[in-house]
Write an enzyme that holds these catalytic residues in place. Structure first.
Site, short mmCIF file in Angstrom:
data_model
loop_
_atom_site.label_atom_id
_atom_site.label_comp_id
_atom_site.label_asym_id
_atom_site.label_seq_id
_atom_site.Cartn_x
_atom_site.Cartn_y
_atom_site.Cartn_z
N ASP A 182 8.40 -5.80 4.83
CA ASP A 182 7.85 -7.06 4.32
C ASP A 182 9.01 -8.05 4.17
OD1 ASP A 182 6.46 -9.09 3.16
OD2 ASP A 182 5.78 -7.98 1.41
N ASP B 146 0.00 2.25 -0.62
CA ASP B 146 -0.79 2.24 -1.86
C ASP B 146 -0.92 0.87 -2.48
OD1 ASP B 146 2.02 2.05 -2.70
OD2 ASP B 146 1.23 2.28 -4.72
P1 IMP Z 1 10.07 -5.12 1.30
O1 IMP Z 1 11.21 -4.58 0.49
O2 IMP Z 1 9.57 -6.44 0.80
O3 IMP Z 1 10.34 -5.15 2.79
O4 IMP Z 1 8.84 -4.18 1.04
C1 IMP Z 1 8.80 -2.96 1.60
C2 IMP Z 1 8.19 -1.93 0.67
O5 IMP Z 1 7.16 -2.46 -0.16
C3 IMP Z 1 7.55 -0.89 1.54
O6 IMP Z 1 8.39 0.23 1.64
C4 IMP Z 1 6.25 -0.59 0.86
O7 IMP Z 1 6.41 0.56 0.05
C5 IMP Z 1 5.94 -1.76 -0.02
N1 IMP Z 1 4.94 -2.67 0.60
C6 IMP Z 1 5.17 -3.84 1.23
N2 IMP Z 1 4.03 -4.41 1.67
C7 IMP Z 1 3.04 -3.56 1.32
C8 IMP Z 1 1.60 -3.58 1.52
O8 IMP Z 1 1.00 -4.48 2.12
N3 IMP Z 1 0.93 -2.52 1.01
C9 IMP Z 1 1.54 -1.49 0.35
N4 IMP Z 1 2.87 -1.42 0.16
C10 IMP Z 1 3.62 -2.45 0.64
#
Ligand code: IMP
Ligand code: MG
Length: 189
Positions: free
Chosen positions: A109, A166
């Site tokens: 994300d 989740d």
């Molecule tokens: P980032 O650090 O913003 O890239 O988010 C990554 C982490 O957030 C992932 O490893 C997921 O565990 C969680 N995550 C991000 N987007 C989602 C989503 O749409 N649904 C569930 N978990 C998410």
């Protein structure tokens, strides 16, 4: 009326990626990864908890000798759908020096989780370092983001659950990747 514990249909908006598409893509990723590491020792480092089902399916599509280890990072504490930044719950316990490391996560994300993971691995001086995510969210608002070496699916910037992912530690057991409805988050009018 009995109050059943089945997942209410109203909690899931629609299926974004169905079982067949997931299985076919995981097969392809397995083939690509096996080809990439065919002459090297491979160490897989998976980021729990979201990647658990992807990890279990993917490793069975890679017929190489491999070491597998896990870490646990929490990004979305409790009932939140926006990241508060990664928090380490279970750190790296293997010596990764001179290993060929492939980091596996469920979804990219903001990229903060993968960046935290990759810098922790890099500090251990691996021989090589690559990353693989099942899902990559479109985030045109971000100017720069770390890009993984292997990506399963590009998806819109919406909150998804299922196949390990989740909301509030629920819905991980849904077999497809689904959009979560406002009935589940309690945001409906
Ligand atoms: P980032 O650090 O913003 O890239 O988010 C990554 C982490 O957030 C992932 O490893 C997921 O565990 C969680 N995550 C991000 N987007 C989602 C989503 O749409 N649904 C569930 N978990 C998410
Ligand atoms: Mg995660």
């Amino acid at each position: 009326m009995t109050d059943s514990r089945f997942i209410p249909e109203t909690h899931l908006d629609r299926v974004l990626v169905d079982r067949d598409r997931i299985a076919a893509r995981v097969d392809e990723l397995g083939r690509q990864i096996a080809e990439t590491y065919r002459d090297q020792d491979l160490t897989i480092m998976a980021v729990l908890t979201g990647s658990m089902i992807f990890l279990a399916d993917l490793i069975r599509r890679i017929p190489l000798m491999m070491h597998i280890d896990v870490v646990s990072i929490s990004s979305y504490p409790g009932r939140s759908t926006t990241t508060r930044g990664p928090r380490w719950l279970l750190p790296i316990s293997t010596d990764l020096k001179d290993r060929n490391v492939l980091v596996i996560d469920d979804i990219l994300d903001s990229g903060l989780t993968l960046q935290a993971m990759l810098s922790a691995v890099r500090a251990m001086e691996p021989a090589s370092l690559r990353s693989c995510v099942l899902l990559r969210k479109e985030r045109p608002d971000l100017e720069t983001r770390f890009e993984p070496d292997f990506v399963g699916f590009d998806i819109p910037n919406e909150f998804v659950v299922g196949y390990g992912l989740d909301f509030d530690n629920l819905y991980r057991n849904v077999p497809e990747i689904c959009l979560l409805s406002e009935h589940a988050t309690g945001e409906q009018a």
